[in-house]
Design a protein around this motif. Structure first.
Motif, mmCIF file in Angstrom:
data_model
loop_
_atom_site.group_PDB
_atom_site.id
_atom_site.type_symbol
_atom_site.label_atom_id
_atom_site.label_comp_id
_atom_site.label_asym_id
_atom_site.label_seq_id
_atom_site.Cartn_x
_atom_site.Cartn_y
_atom_site.Cartn_z
ATOM 1 N N THR A 5 1.010 -1.489 -0.035
ATOM 2 C CA THR A 5 -0.162 0.226 -0.111
ATOM 3 C C THR A 5 0.976 1.023 0.034
ATOM 4 O O THR A 5 1.963 1.406 0.747
ATOM 5 C CB THR A 5 -1.421 -0.244 1.727
ATOM 6 N N GLN B 50 -21.033 3.260 3.213
ATOM 7 C CA GLN B 50 -20.314 2.772 1.705
ATOM 8 C C GLN B 50 -20.516 4.423 1.502
ATOM 9 O O GLN B 50 -20.236 4.597 0.376
ATOM 10 C CB GLN B 50 -20.068 2.359 1.152
ATOM 11 N N PRO B 100 -13.035 -0.678 1.728
ATOM 12 C CA PRO B 100 -11.851 -0.003 1.330
ATOM 13 C C PRO B 100 -11.995 1.343 2.238
ATOM 14 O O PRO B 100 -12.884 2.898 1.492
ATOM 15 C CB PRO B 100 -12.854 0.276 0.165
ATOM 16 N N HIS B 101 -10.908 2.174 3.299
ATOM 17 C CA HIS B 101 -11.387 2.950 3.727
ATOM 18 C C HIS B 101 -9.865 2.598 3.764
ATOM 19 O O HIS B 101 -8.794 2.460 3.888
ATOM 20 C CB HIS B 101 -11.824 3.201 5.005
ATOM 21 N N LEU B 344 -7.642 0.428 -5.412
ATOM 22 C CA LEU B 344 -9.243 0.629 -6.049
ATOM 23 C C LEU B 344 -9.507 2.577 -6.109
ATOM 24 O O LEU B 344 -9.516 3.185 -5.322
ATOM 25 C CB LEU B 344 -9.773 0.893 -4.431
ATOM 26 N N LEU B 353 -4.915 -1.037 -2.186
ATOM 27 C CA LEU B 353 -5.503 -2.039 -0.908
ATOM 28 C C LEU B 353 -4.531 -3.053 -0.802
ATOM 29 O O LEU B 353 -3.612 -3.398 -1.107
ATOM 30 C CB LEU B 353 -6.952 -2.742 -2.318
ATOM 31 N N ASP B 356 -7.233 -8.254 -0.835
ATOM 32 C CA ASP B 356 -8.784 -7.751 -2.418
ATOM 33 C C ASP B 356 -9.938 -8.695 -1.860
ATOM 34 O O ASP B 356 -10.080 -9.308 -2.431
ATOM 35 C CB ASP B 356 -7.883 -9.366 -3.126
ATOM 36 N N ILE B 358 -11.635 -6.555 0.550
ATOM 37 C CA ILE B 358 -12.269 -5.809 0.004
ATOM 38 C C ILE B 358 -13.328 -5.802 -0.928
ATOM 39 O O ILE B 358 -13.411 -6.353 -2.107
ATOM 40 C CB ILE B 358 -11.248 -4.505 -0.251
ATOM 41 N N GLY B 364 -17.261 2.819 -5.279
ATOM 42 C CA GLY B 364 -16.197 1.837 -6.208
ATOM 43 C C GLY B 364 -15.849 2.031 -7.839
ATOM 44 O O GLY B 364 -16.679 0.772 -8.178
ATOM 45 N N LEU B 367 -11.000 -1.398 -10.049
ATOM 46 C CA LEU B 367 -9.786 -2.583 -9.702
ATOM 47 C C LEU B 367 -9.018 -2.139 -10.551
ATOM 48 O O LEU B 367 -8.497 -2.940 -11.433
ATOM 49 C CB LEU B 367 -10.589 -3.462 -9.409
#
Lengths: 347, 566
Positions: A5, B50, B100-101, B344, B353, B356, B358, B364, B367
């Protein structure tokens, strides 16, 4: 599956510090060839000596700071400093002055402030001024261009002159060296001769001084290429040359007998080198666009003032250092209007 | 800075925004194939949050059987969004799961195990005659559908559709710019679902009561999408609506930048587009609105681009929300060997990410798995050489370099003076930086630190108020105690005279009296059924809670079982 990341953006970066520095070095090459052609091997010997010293000094400091030297040497900024310094100094400068200048530039002016990006003053110019004040004779011992030089030195003779101070038998420094065009202009004007009288001298070429004007041309072309490559922006060179041309035009118009034509100012001494390669040093210049215009214009103005009424024939180094001091304030007072703020905003 | 910089191919005046960057768009990697429907995965992971705003409140519990389209979580308050079951199946759990954050590694998610039947539940009736309905009713439907901005920001759409009566909207902008490299889901959506988008636009126009134009902005690198949208507009014309082809430059799809390009206007700092009479929605959002209003269907799927050299067959997929990234990559042939990054979003603003697992959420859009040697990491940063390229590239005309120096020095006041909070984190500055400094990272850090400081400040303020109240209370109690003591002493002094010649010891009498008083008090409390409460300085909310608790207690006490137990 687990992944690396890294912070965004993840894009491939189109630019790098070493690329910018490489472009600056490339842009200097034609002028270096011209200088060598007109003024002899001394130019190249200076250049190599300065480069080796600068790199060694930088590596030594990094070693002392306990940091890896290669990434820092690899950014090529020390090499740029060395080349600018070598171009600005006389071709037969004694070796120890070059070494002293480079150690001062890299260790004191650059690294002691924290290295690339943190130095408030342009290292090459600070070193140039230190030496000019400390060794005024050696630093002003220029050679005449080859077409006026009756004693062209061979490579061996040049080496010997630089490293041992020994000139070939029957030659003296006085016989060998010649005044720079700016110096000549200044001396003659102080003897109350008019520009047209001064121009009788074989020193003068088509629009500047013989030889010098071509070095200026190549620096100009190199500079334009840098702008085209977006390694520098046009603001500082245009502002500096523009203000220098404007003010010299003003005085030329008033009194053409005692003030040379503007092109002489632009193509003599350090004007071209200063405008495209020294004043544009991003670390020490103003960074906002309006700020760069002010910064460049002020340098042009100071150059003219010192050349015309000051104690030195050329003034680019002084002008740049003076404006280096002013750059942070200029930046502070020339901030752009942020989108959505102030007058331009709606609603 | 208010000059036009050109004209669209249709002759419409376009405006320039400051800075921006040009780069290879890489869209042909994924936009050549028609969008395939993604298979239903073995497990759907639906984060309760989300979108921007409050997390949704679950309406189901583990073990429940749900049908497709059934609401499984309710938007909590205005700034929130509901969640619907993307397919029929059994609810396995509501538990923390990787989401996803940027900061949070996990978040509360509804885990839904599809039963494979994909059976629809009961849906609200379509509203084909929405034009005759009150906009409020239509907005209610859009809120029900859980629609959020699908360009990536995930801001609840219903909120943007109700700007308030005092703000007349004169221009509706539909964002089909899709300026980030690699992403092509909006491109494919416009090519394949132009009619849905156009119908959505008609609904949005009606709901917002737009007085002027509606402009659909699409970058000129998407000729097929432009053609498809034009055809759809010709087939079902919408009043005063025009597709405007804009030049390809990142970040033209940023809301503020697109507004600038199309109208020449600037959204005020700290303001929203509605402040200048403009509302902006993404093309995918418009399509979702059409589904909700004309089909009665909630937002349960979206187009997602699966791309990058690290994916075997890049392309677009129509994906059920909650599908884990791994399933989508697998459907596009899987990862190529050596792929070690998964992003993402796009390369400029996307989130790297760590796993995977997520799931795909409403915002979103892409990818991106770069192959080794693609989108090369620039490595460690060099020193800033103050070249100012960042300032040239900044679309908000900030001074990124100054922001960087001050953020690095943790000078949070200075960094705000240089308008940190106008930064849209588009990444242009870092992209052009020759020193490869992760500038955006510094700005996020500074923003986080400032928000943290604000919270601390508020906390400290609350603590101070509480402390002062406590000091005052202690002071008061001390005074009362002293007063009581004084009274008692006086009473004792006068007691022997008052008692006359009784042989009882005055001390003993006082103790007895005190004991009696205490007994009486206890008895009284038992009657009321309460113990001492420190109910002196209660907030309204606390008082309400106590009242409710009391009521409950009262009910329990009076219920028949309890009576019997007694």
């Amino acid at each position: 599956m687990e992944f690396l990341t890294l912070p965004s953006p993840h894009s491939e970066r189109p630019n790098s510090v070493s690329r910018v520095m490489r472009q600056v070095l490339l842009a200097l090459l034609p002028a270096i060839v011209a200088l060598t052609y007109y003024f002899g091997w001394g130019v190249l010997i200076n250049l190599i000596l300065a480069s080796v010293t600068a790199l060694a000094a930088e590596a030594a400091v990094m070693r002392a700071r306990g940091r890896p030297a290669l990434p820092v040497l690899g950014d090529l900024s020390a090499l740029v400093t060395a080349w600018l310094f070598a171009i600005a100094t006389p071709p037969l400068l004694p070796w120890w002055i070059t070494v002293l200048g480079m150690v001062f530039a890299i260790v004191l002016v650059k690294q002691l402030y924290g290295g690339l990006g943190y130095n408030p003053f342009n290292p090459a110019m600070a070193a140039y001024i230190l030496l000019l004040i400390s060794y005024p004779v050696e630093m002003t011992n220029w050679l005449p261009p080859r077409m006026l030089n009756e004693h062209l030195l061979s490579f061996g003779e040049t080496l010997s002159a630089v490293f041992t101070g020994m000139l070939p038998a029957g030659l003296s420094w006085d016989a060998l060296s010649g005044a720079t065009p700016l110096d000549e202009m200044r001396t003659q004007l102080s003897m109350n001769r008019t520009i047209s009288e001064i121009h009788q001298s074989p020193l003068w070429g088509d629009f500047g001084a013989l030889g010098w004007e071509w070095v200026g041309n190549w620096l100009f072309l190199g500079g334009v290429w840098l702008i085209y490559k977006r390694a520098i922006s046009w603001h500082i060179p245009v502002a500096m040359l523009g203000s220098l041309a404007a003010i010299s035009m003003f005085f030329f118009t008033i009194d053409p007998a005692t003030h040379p034509f503007p092109l002489f100012h632009l193509f003599s001494g350090g004007a071209m080198l200063g405008a495209f390669f020294i004043a544009t040093d991003p670390v020490t210049a103003a960074t906002t666009k309006p700020g760069q215009l002010i910064y460049g214009a002020a340098i042009g103005l100071i150059v003219f003032v010192i050349r015309t009424w000051g104690g030195y024939p050329d003034a680019v180094a002084f002008a740049v250092l003076l404006m280096n001091l002013a750059a942070p304030s200029i930046d502070h007072y020339s901030q752009p209007r942020v989108v959505g703020h102030g007058e331009g905003r709606d609603g | 800075m208010t000059h036009p910089y050109g004209f669209s191919p249709s002759g419409r005046m376009l405006w320039e925004f400051h800075g921006g960057v040009h780069m290879p768009d890489m869209k042909s990697l994924s936009n050549g194939l028609p969008t395939a429907k993604a298979a239903i995965p073995p497990l759907l992971v639906l984060p309760l949050r989300q979108h921007i705003g409050e997390a949704a409140e679950p309406l189901v519990k583990a073990g429940d059987r749900v049908l497709k389209g059934e609401k499984i979580a309710r938007g909590a308050g205005i700034l929130s969004a509901s969640l619907h079951a993307p397919t029929s199946g059994i609810l396995r759990a509501i538990a923390p799961h990787p989401i996803p954050h940027a900061a949070a590694l996990t978040g509360l998610c509804i885990l839904l195990e599809p039963d494979g039947e994909d059976r629809w539940g009961e849906l609200p009736p379509p509203m084909p005659d929405f034009a005759g309905l009150d906009p409020g009713k239509v907005i209610e439907r859009i809120r029900w559908a859980g629609i959020v901005g699908m360009g990536g920001a995930a801001f609840p759409s219903a909120v943007k559709l109700a700007p308030g009566p005092e703000r007349a909207i004169h221009t509706l902008i539909i964002n089909g710019a899709e300026c980030e490299p690699y992403i092509s889901c909006d491109d494919r959506l416009m090519r394949e679902q132009a009619q849905r988008i156009v119908r959505g636009i008609r609904i949005l126009r009606h709901v917002l009561d737009v007085t002027g134009e509606c402009l659909i902005g699409v970058e000129d690198n998407k000729p097929e999408a432009i053609e498809a949208m034009r055809r759809a507009l010709a087939a079902e014309p919408v009043e005063a609506t025009e597709l405007v082809v804009i030049p390809t430059i990142y970040p033209s799809g940023g809301e503020k930048q697109l507004i600038r390009i199309l109208t020449g206007r600037e959204v005020p700092s700290k303001g929203i587009p509605a402040h200048i009479g403009i509302v902006c929605h993404n093309v995918a959002t418009a399509a979702a609105v059409a589904d909700a209003v004309l089909g009665g269907r909630p937002l349960i799927s979206r187009y997602v681009t699966v791309t990058g050299g690290g994916v075997v067959e890049p392309g677009n997929l129509d994906v059920l929300l909650g599908t884990p990234a791994a399933d989508l990559i697998a459907q596009r042939g899987g990862f190529r060997p050596g792929t070690d990054r998964l992003i993402l979003g796009g390369p400029m603003m996307g989130l790297a990410l760590h796993s995977d697992r997520i799931p795909i959420t409403k915002g979103g859009n892409c990818l991106l798995a770069p192959a080794p040697g693609e989108l090369i990491d620039p490595g460690p940063a060099h020193a800033c050489i103050r070249c100012g390229r960042c300032a040239d590239a900044c679309p908000m005309q900030l001074l990124p370099q100054q922001l960087y120096w001050h953020a690095r020095a943790r000078d949070m006041d200075r960094v705000q003076e240089y308008n940190l909070f106008d930064c849209i984190e588009c990444g242009c500055c870092a992209h052009v930086c020759p020193s490869h400094i992760p500038l955006v990272q510094y700005y996020r850090f500074a923003k986080g630190a400032i928000w943290g400081r604000e919270v601390e400040k508020r906390k400290a303020e609350r603590a101070r108020v509480r402390h002062e109240a406590r000091q005052a209370r202690l002071e008061r109690l001390e005074q009362e105690r002293k007063a009581r003591l004084r009274k008692k002493t006086e009473a004792l002094k006068s007691a022997p005279q008052a008692a006359g010649g009784t042989d009882e010891d005055p001390k003993k009498a006082a103790i007895k009296a005190a004991l009696e008083r205490a007994k009486a008090k206890k008895a009284a409390q038992a009657e009321v059924g309460a113990v001492p409460k420190n109910t002196a300085h209660l907030t309204e909310a606390q008082q309400r809670q106590i009242d409710e608790a009391d009521q409950r207690r009262g009910k329990v006490a009076s219920s028949p079982e309890n009576k019997a137990a007694e």
